[in-house]
Scaffold this motif. Structure first.
Motif, PDB file in Angstrom:
ATOM      1  N   THR A   1       0.802  -1.205   0.161  1.00 41.43           N
ATOM      2  CA  THR A   1      -0.117   0.066  -0.051  1.00 41.43           C
ATOM      3  C   THR A   1       0.808   1.118   0.179  1.00 41.43           C
ATOM      4  N   CYS A   2       0.395   2.349  -0.423  1.00 47.06           N
ATOM      5  CA  CYS A   2       1.021   3.582  -0.401  1.00 47.06           C
ATOM      6  C   CYS A   2      -0.063   4.794  -0.131  1.00 47.06           C
ATOM      7  N   ALA A   3       0.416   6.063  -0.031  1.00 47.33           N
ATOM      8  CA  ALA A   3      -0.528   7.060   0.108  1.00 47.33           C
ATOM      9  C   ALA A   3      -1.087   7.400  -1.275  1.00 47.33           C
ATOM     10  N   GLN A   4      -2.172   7.905  -1.516  1.00 46.19           N
ATOM     11  CA  GLN A   4      -2.750   8.483  -2.675  1.00 46.19           C
ATOM     12  C   GLN A   4      -2.153   9.934  -2.833  1.00 46.19           C
ATOM     13  N   ASP A   5      -1.499   9.908  -3.764  1.00 43.23           N
ATOM     14  CA  ASP A   5      -0.716  11.254  -4.141  1.00 43.23           C
ATOM     15  C   ASP A   5      -1.616  12.144  -5.033  1.00 43.23           C
ATOM     16  N   TYR A   6      -2.564  12.760  -4.081  1.00 38.25           N
ATOM     17  CA  TYR A   6      -3.586  13.467  -4.762  1.00 38.25           C
ATOM     18  C   TYR A   6      -3.265  14.598  -5.676  1.00 38.25           C
ATOM     19  N   ALA A   7      -2.158  15.214  -5.139  1.00 36.31           N
ATOM     20  CA  ALA A   7      -1.635  16.618  -5.690  1.00 36.31           C
ATOM     21  C   ALA A   7      -0.840  16.437  -7.035  1.00 36.31           C
ATOM     22  N   ALA A   8      -0.583  14.841  -7.318  1.00 38.91           N
ATOM     23  CA  ALA A   8       0.149  14.661  -8.504  1.00 38.91           C
ATOM     24  C   ALA A   8      -0.833  14.737  -9.696  1.00 38.91           C
ATOM     25  N   TYR A   9      -2.175  14.486  -9.402  1.00 42.19           N
ATOM     26  CA  TYR A   9      -3.150  14.481 -10.714  1.00 42.19           C
ATOM     27  C   TYR A   9      -3.281  15.830 -11.292  1.00 42.19           C
ATOM     28  N   THR A  10      -3.224  15.757 -12.684  1.00 43.43           N
ATOM     29  CA  THR A  10      -3.060  17.059 -13.475  1.00 43.43           C
ATOM     30  C   THR A  10      -4.896  17.224 -13.798  1.00 43.43           C
ATOM     31  N   GLU A  11      -4.979  18.394 -14.383  1.00 43.85           N
ATOM     32  CA  GLU A  11      -6.207  18.590 -14.737  1.00 43.85           C
ATOM     33  C   GLU A  11      -6.693  17.713 -16.090  1.00 43.85           C
ATOM     34  N   ALA A  12      -5.524  17.336 -16.723  1.00 38.43           N
ATOM     35  CA  ALA A  12      -5.911  16.315 -17.841  1.00 38.43           C
ATOM     36  C   ALA A  12      -6.312  15.022 -17.032  1.00 38.43           C
ATOM     37  N   ASP A  13      -5.593  14.697 -16.056  1.00 31.42           N
ATOM     38  CA  ASP A  13      -6.004  13.604 -15.425  1.00 31.42           C
ATOM     39  C   ASP A  13      -7.620  13.449 -15.064  1.00 31.42           C
ATOM     40  N   HIS A  14      -8.025  14.433 -14.297  1.00 31.31           N
ATOM     41  CA  HIS A  14      -9.262  14.660 -13.872  1.00 31.31           C
ATOM     42  C   HIS A  14     -10.184  14.625 -14.973  1.00 31.31           C
ATOM     43  N   ASP A  15      -9.841  15.413 -16.124  1.00 26.19           N
ATOM     44  CA  ASP A  15     -10.782  15.289 -17.139  1.00 26.19           C
ATOM     45  C   ASP A  15     -10.938  13.791 -18.096  1.00 26.19           C
ATOM     46  N   THR A  16      -9.636  13.002 -17.997  1.00 23.25           N
ATOM     47  CA  THR A  16      -9.904  11.878 -18.299  1.00 23.25           C
ATOM     48  C   THR A  16     -10.883  10.844 -17.799  1.00 23.25           C
ATOM     49  N   TYR A  17     -10.663  11.154 -16.132  1.00 24.01           N
ATOM     50  CA  TYR A  17     -11.643  10.430 -15.201  1.00 24.01           C
ATOM     51  C   TYR A  17     -13.067  10.854 -15.638  1.00 24.01           C
ATOM     52  N   ARG A  18     -13.426  12.156 -15.847  1.00 19.02           N
ATOM     53  CA  ARG A  18     -14.651  12.428 -15.859  1.00 19.02           C
ATOM     54  C   ARG A  18     -15.357  12.028 -17.306  1.00 19.02           C
ATOM     55  N   ARG A  19     -14.516  12.070 -18.271  1.00 17.85           N
ATOM     56  CA  ARG A  19     -14.899  11.654 -19.507  1.00 17.85           C
ATOM     57  C   ARG A  19     -15.378  10.071 -19.498  1.00 17.85           C
ATOM     58  N   LEU A  20     -14.185   9.251 -18.906  1.00 13.31           N
ATOM     59  CA  LEU A  20     -14.506   7.726 -18.624  1.00 13.31           C
ATOM     60  C   LEU A  20     -15.672   7.359 -17.963  1.00 13.31           C
ATOM     61  N   TYR A  21     -16.114   8.187 -16.711  1.00 17.30           N
ATOM     62  CA  TYR A  21     -17.232   7.971 -15.885  1.00 17.30           C
ATOM     63  C   TYR A  21     -18.244   8.365 -16.768  1.00 17.30           C
ATOM     64  N   ALA A  22     -18.489   9.565 -17.179  1.00 13.02           N
ATOM     65  CA  ALA A  22     -19.763   9.734 -18.066  1.00 13.02           C
ATOM     66  C   ALA A  22     -20.207   8.953 -19.162  1.00 13.02           C
ATOM     67  N   ARG A  23     -19.172   8.391 -19.843  1.00  8.13           N
ATOM     68  CA  ARG A  23     -19.179   7.282 -20.928  1.00  8.13           C
ATOM     69  C   ARG A  23     -19.989   6.027 -19.947  1.00  8.13           C
TER      70      ARG A  23
ATOM     71  N   PRO B   1      -4.385   9.900 -21.825  1.00  6.98           N
ATOM     72  CA  PRO B   1      -5.423  10.214 -23.071  1.00  6.98           C
ATOM     73  C   PRO B   1      -5.585   9.098 -24.270  1.00  6.98           C
ATOM     74  N   GLU B   2      -4.608   8.786 -24.712  1.00 12.42           N
ATOM     75  CA  GLU B   2      -4.320   7.952 -25.916  1.00 12.42           C
ATOM     76  C   GLU B   2      -4.859   6.514 -25.650  1.00 12.42           C
ATOM     77  N   GLU B   3      -4.899   6.240 -24.181  1.00 11.10           N
ATOM     78  CA  GLU B   3      -5.269   4.815 -23.805  1.00 11.10           C
ATOM     79  C   GLU B   3      -6.782   4.906 -23.410  1.00 11.10           C
ATOM     80  N   PHE B   4      -7.593   6.096 -23.767  1.00  5.16           N
ATOM     81  CA  PHE B   4      -8.844   6.184 -23.381  1.00  5.16           C
ATOM     82  C   PHE B   4      -9.766   5.015 -23.286  1.00  5.16           C
ATOM     83  N   ASP B   5      -9.569   4.476 -24.512  1.00  3.89           N
ATOM     84  CA  ASP B   5     -10.580   3.154 -24.921  1.00  3.89           C
ATOM     85  C   ASP B   5      -9.833   1.689 -24.297  1.00  3.89           C
ATOM     86  N   TYR B   6      -8.580   1.757 -24.266  1.00  2.54           N
ATOM     87  CA  TYR B   6      -8.069   0.542 -23.701  1.00  2.54           C
ATOM     88  C   TYR B   6      -6.761   0.713 -22.923  1.00  2.54           C
ATOM     89  N   VAL B   7      -6.646   0.304 -21.678  1.00  2.00           N
ATOM     90  CA  VAL B   7      -5.452   0.502 -20.937  1.00  2.00           C
ATOM     91  C   VAL B   7      -5.097  -1.157 -20.515  1.00  2.00           C
TER      92      VAL B   7
END
Length: 283
Positions: A27-49, A123-129
């Motif tokens: 286990t480790c700490a969630q490094d929340y500060a490391a997330y970029t706005e692009a990261d948050h946008d990727t999560y938002r778009r994945l969730y909405a889809r 972002p380029e792995e949006f459809d498959y990781v």
């Protein structure tokens, strides 16, 4: 000091994730500060889809539990989820840098701690990781941890995994996890629906698993599932269907030791095989 990365299956590159951050239990700490706005946008778009695809395809238990996950527009903080999750079922999620070995994984589950990878796909792995990321783990797995029956089943699976490790039977038991928690289907009033995280977090496999005429859908039998190989790089060719979530918990009460001994003498079954006398279930 950190831990060594973990590799499951064949890979041309080392696993993603900074394992130098990992504690002795991975286990480790969630490094929340490391997330970029692009990261948050990727999560938002994945969730909405994925949310838009759920009606008519996802288990009602999952649809009912999804709002408990919280934020839809950005990556949630684990402590915010845990405040709700602990109150609901006594579980908590813990951050890990990526895939972890079997015994630490089982140990966390046995203690009602679910490991969640804390990095998100590019972002380029949006459809498959290739490897499970934070979206797969949070969206696919965590909502049903709010369901008391599934919560108890996953803890029982972790306890069973520790026993399987001692008996040299992890591969047999891993197929149960794959065909239930990752790629399981359930029969509900409206027909077959998905409850497995690997299906629920995939935009393509969600509809395929429920509606396509191509795969085999079989009633879940432990021996059959334990003998059946699975695909990691394509949609599944066989899915196992349960009649209720309680069925999983009932299976977990089984003494698997005699079953392991029996199955060691049995050949494995191809991922696309249909055995004599088997009939696939209609969607």
């Amino acid at each position: 000091m950190g831990q060594a990365p973990v590799v499951y299956g064949q890979s041309d590159r080392p696993p993603r994730g900074d394992y130098s951050r990992a504690n002795s239990d991975y286990t480790c700490a969630q490094d929340y500060a490391a997330y970029t706005e692009a990261d948050h946008d990727t999560y938002r778009r994945l969730y909405a889809r994925q949310k838009a695809l759920l009606p008519g395809l996802a288990s009602q238990a999952f649809i009912d539990a999804l709002p408990s996950l919280g934020a839809e527009d950005r990556i949630p903080r684990f402590e915010d989820i845990n405040a709700r999750l602990k109150a609901a079922t006594g579980w908590e999620i813990v951050a890990v840098p990526g895939l972890i070995p079997e015994v630490p994984f089982f140990s966390l589950l046995a203690n009602r701690q679910f490991p969640v990878t804390d990095w998100i796909r590019k972002p380029e792995e949006f459809d498959y990781v290739v490897e499970p990321d934070i979206f797969h783990d949070l969206f696919g797995h965590v909502p049903l941890l709010f369901n008391p029956v599934i919560a108890d089943f996953i803890q029982a699976y972790g306890q069973g995994g520790l026993r399987a490790s001692e008996l040299g039977a992890c591969e047999l038991l891993s197929r149960v996890y794959w065909y239930t928690i990752e790629f399981g289907l359930i029969r509900e009033a409206g027909g077959v629906r998905a409850y497995g995280a690997g299906i629920l977090s995939s935009s393509g496999e969600l509809a395929y698993s429920v509606t396509s005429p191509e795969p085999h859908r079989l009633p879940l039998q432990l021996e059959r599932a334990m003998r059946t190989r699975y695909k990691i790089d394509t949609y599944q060719q066989t899915y196992f269907v349960i009649d209720s979530m309680q069925q999983l918990l009932d299976f977990a009460a089984t003494d698997f030791a005699p079953l392991y001994e029996k199955l060691r003498e049995q050949p494995t079954i191809a991922a696309n095989a249909l055995l004599p006398g088997e009939t696939t279930l209609a969607p």
